[in-house]
Design a protein around this motif. Structure first.
Motif, PDB file in Angstrom:
ATOM      1  N   CYS A 108      18.827   9.482   6.558  1.00  9.09           N
ATOM      2  CA  CYS A 108      17.612  10.178   6.168  1.00  9.09           C
ATOM      3  C   CYS A 108      17.962  11.119   5.015  1.00  9.09           C
ATOM      4  O   CYS A 108      19.116  11.471   4.824  1.00  9.09           O
ATOM      5  N   LYS A 139       6.200  11.914  12.978  1.00 11.92           N
ATOM      6  CA  LYS A 139       4.843  12.398  12.761  1.00 11.92           C
ATOM      7  C   LYS A 139       4.626  12.537  11.258  1.00 11.92           C
ATOM      8  O   LYS A 139       5.569  12.690  10.491  1.00 11.92           O
ATOM      9  N   GLU A 140       3.381  12.454  10.853  1.00 10.25           N
ATOM     10  CA  GLU A 140       3.052  12.505   9.439  1.00 10.25           C
ATOM     11  C   GLU A 140       3.632  13.761   8.792  1.00 10.25           C
ATOM     12  O   GLU A 140       3.531  14.853   9.343  1.00 10.25           O
ATOM     13  N   GLY A 141       4.273  13.575   7.644  1.00 11.90           N
ATOM     14  CA  GLY A 141       4.866  14.689   6.928  1.00 11.90           C
ATOM     15  C   GLY A 141       6.317  14.951   7.285  1.00 11.90           C
ATOM     16  O   GLY A 141       6.971  15.784   6.660  1.00 11.90           O
ATOM     17  N   SER A 142       6.839  14.274   8.303  1.00  4.93           N
ATOM     18  CA  SER A 142       8.239  14.490   8.663  1.00  4.93           C
ATOM     19  C   SER A 142       9.138  13.526   7.881  1.00  4.93           C
ATOM     20  O   SER A 142       8.668  12.601   7.226  1.00  4.93           O
ATOM     21  N   ILE A 143      10.414  13.742   7.963  1.00  6.46           N
ATOM     22  CA  ILE A 143      11.394  12.942   7.222  1.00  6.46           C
ATOM     23  C   ILE A 143      11.510  11.557   7.861  1.00  6.46           C
ATOM     24  O   ILE A 143      11.740  11.452   9.074  1.00  6.46           O
ATOM     25  N   VAL A 180       8.753   7.121  11.208  1.00  7.60           N
ATOM     26  CA  VAL A 180       8.323   8.488  10.920  1.00  7.60           C
ATOM     27  C   VAL A 180       7.717   9.000  12.214  1.00  7.60           C
ATOM     28  O   VAL A 180       6.735   8.442  12.702  1.00  7.60           O
TER      29      VAL A 180
END
Length: 89
Positions: free
Chosen positions: A56, A33-37, A31
């Motif tokens: 993904c 960055k946090e919140g990404s797929i 991942v």
């Protein structure tokens, strides 16, 4: 070191990750960055020789359109090198 391990090591350096390594199943999920797929990298030389698979989730398939989407994906798999697929759940 396997070609996949070398790939992950070099990818980790580019992304400035301390380390990337395959798990016992030959896969590595990252991942950015946090919140990404999440991106799933897999290597199975017996299944698809000399190929690193990347998958993904793009978007969820609405239940009422599943048959239509599955049919379109199956048709496209015969036409192009890339494989389109969906997660059954």
């Amino acid at each position: 070191m396997s070609p996949f391990e070398t790939f992950l090591k070099e990818l980790g350096q580019v992304l400035r990750f301390p380390t990337l390594a395959p798990d016992k199943n030959g896969a590595c999920m990252i991942v950015i960055k946090e919140g990404s797929i999440p991106l799933l990298f897999e290597y199975d030389d017996q299944f698809v020789p000399s190929t690193i698979l990347l998958s993904c989730e793009v978007l969820p398939v609405p239940f009422e359109r599943r048959a239509e989407v599955f049919e379109a994906l199956l048709k496209e798999n015969d036409k192009i090198e890339e494989i389109f697929s969906v997660k059954p759940d």
